[in-house]
Design a protein around this motif. Structure first.
Motif, mmCIF file in Angstrom:
data_model
loop_
_atom_site.group_PDB
_atom_site.id
_atom_site.type_symbol
_atom_site.label_atom_id
_atom_site.label_comp_id
_atom_site.label_asym_id
_atom_site.label_seq_id
_atom_site.Cartn_x
_atom_site.Cartn_y
_atom_site.Cartn_z
ATOM 1 N N ILE A 295 0.907 -1.034 -0.225
ATOM 2 C CA ILE A 295 -0.205 -0.105 0.041
ATOM 3 C C ILE A 295 0.748 1.098 -0.516
ATOM 4 C CG2 ILE A 295 -2.033 1.454 1.556
ATOM 5 C CD1 ILE A 295 -2.845 -1.093 2.171
ATOM 6 N N LYS A 296 1.766 1.569 1.283
ATOM 7 C CA LYS A 296 2.543 2.601 1.040
ATOM 8 C C LYS A 296 3.816 2.673 -0.068
ATOM 9 C CE LYS A 296 2.281 5.048 3.236
ATOM 10 N NZ LYS A 296 1.134 6.315 3.332
ATOM 11 N N SER A 297 3.626 1.373 -0.588
ATOM 12 C CA SER A 297 5.376 1.962 -1.299
ATOM 13 C C SER A 297 5.109 2.219 -2.643
ATOM 14 C CB SER A 297 6.204 1.080 -1.158
ATOM 15 O OG SER A 297 7.221 0.341 -1.778
ATOM 16 N N THR A 298 5.310 3.325 -3.270
ATOM 17 C CA THR A 298 4.496 3.391 -4.406
ATOM 18 C C THR A 298 5.355 2.898 -5.474
ATOM 19 O OG1 THR A 298 4.209 5.386 -3.552
ATOM 20 C CG2 THR A 298 5.054 5.032 -6.160
ATOM 21 N N HIS A 299 6.586 1.815 -5.678
ATOM 22 C CA HIS A 299 7.592 1.261 -6.697
ATOM 23 C C HIS A 299 7.012 -0.347 -6.946
ATOM 24 C CE1 HIS A 299 10.386 4.513 -7.296
ATOM 25 N NE2 HIS A 299 10.189 4.858 -6.287
ATOM 26 N N ILE A 300 6.271 -0.553 -5.717
ATOM 27 C CA ILE A 300 5.675 -2.120 -5.339
ATOM 28 C C ILE A 300 4.926 -1.951 -6.050
ATOM 29 C CG2 ILE A 300 5.089 -3.636 -3.092
ATOM 30 C CD1 ILE A 300 7.664 -3.758 -3.473
ATOM 31 N N ARG A 301 3.801 -1.568 -5.235
ATOM 32 C CA ARG A 301 2.174 -1.084 -5.640
ATOM 33 C C ARG A 301 2.775 -0.866 -7.490
ATOM 34 N NH1 ARG A 301 1.243 2.968 -3.107
ATOM 35 N NH2 ARG A 301 0.947 4.592 -4.916
#
Length: 313
Positions: A295-301
């Motif tokens: 949810i919080k990591s833009t790159h992971i999302r």
């Protein structure tokens, strides 16, 4: 019982589920299954995304991979005995099997604490010394940190099973949980356990305790750096990269500290409180960490969304 002169050792221990709710164990197993499934699938997805996405081959995500592997290990350590008890009422666990499970649970807990410290160090370097970050945390350095974390956990906890095997046990053989925990086993002995208590306290304070102190110090230094930034946007951007890690630290350390305090000072606490805190400590972090970072990591999302689009296409 195995008898050797005046030395007694149980052949097995009896695990407990949730006190007073034994009749509801099949129903209680449903949320536990959901948490275990979330932990297994979520951490596997995190590992898959990081492995397949070249842009995520950075120190922050290498440490996140270590955290995911550790969380998978913790979930797999407690899953067989917990669901075995809830589904089939299998309460018996052999003495040596119990010590083995206990050893790996504690090792993985210590490793998770150390990985969280390494992630705090990574955030401190990235925010305070961004230009030097790639040269300080190279792939080789990250690998050495990972090996040091594993070795520290294995070596520091190696005496624990042997300290438990030397004790004489008598009377009760019922554990407080559906898994084996060092203070729980130790308190079933009818011998002098001062050495076990002292060694356990020293190891806990010198590893997890020191990790927590250094994590707090890292964030004090990070806040000092962030405050010195010129614009509000820069401050928020810097702090936003730490939100996931702060959540992971709180989710891990709050239940762990609570469980340690209950085992040492909370003899008058209801058994249900002890049990719920123990489950929160060992099951909630592996299930929540992949959700937090997704949810919080833009790159992971973004990498996850790209992978889903490719699969649909």
């Amino acid at each position: 019982w195995e008898f050797n002169g005046s030395f007694y050792q149980p052949s097995a221990f009896l695990m407990m589920g949730i006190p007073g709710l034994e009749a509801l164990h099949p129903w209680i197993s449903i949320p536990f299954c959901a948490l275990y499934l979330t932990a297994l699938l979520g951490n596997c997805v995190i590992l898959f995304i990081i492995r397949k996405t070249q842009s995520l081959h950075e120190p922050m995500y290498y440490f996140l991979s270590m955290l995911a592997v550790t969380d998978l290990g913790l979930a797999l350590c407690t899953l067989p005995t917990t669901l075995g008890l809830f589904w089939f009422n299998v309460r018996r666990i052999g003495f040596d099997a119990c010590l083995t499970q206990m050893y790996f649970i504690h090792i993985l807990s210590f490793i998770e604490s150390s990985v969280l410290l390494a992630m705090a160090f990574d955030r401190f370097i990235a925010i305070s010394h961004p230009l030097r970050h790639p040269s300080i945390l190279t792939k080789t350095t990250v690998l050495k940190i990972g090996l040091a974390i594993v070795l520290r956990g294995m070596v520091s906890l190696l005496p624990i099973p042997f300290l438990l095997k030397r004790l004489t046990y008598c009377g009760k053989t019922e554990l407080s949980h559906s898994f084996c925990f060092h203070p729980d086993i130790m308190n079933l002995a009818c011998a002098d356990i001062k050495v076990n208590v002292f060694y356990g306290m020293i190891i806990l304070l010198s590893t997890v305790g020191m990790d927590f102190i250094f994590i707090v110090l890292s964030y004090i230094l990070i806040i000092r750096t962030v405050v010195s930034l010129t614009t509000r946007e820069e401050c928020l951007k810097a702090l936003n990269t730490c939100v996931s890690h702060i959540c992971a630290v709180l989710v891990f350390f709050i239940p762990m500290i609570g469980l340690s305090m209950i085992h040492r000072f909370g003899k008058n606490f209801p058994p249900l409180v002890n049990t719920l805190v123990a489950y929160t400590y060992l099951i909630i972090p592996p299930a929540l960490n992949p959700i937090i970072y997704s949810i919080k990591s833009t790159h992971i999302r973004e990498a996850l969304l790209r992978a889903l689009r490719r699969k649909r296409g």
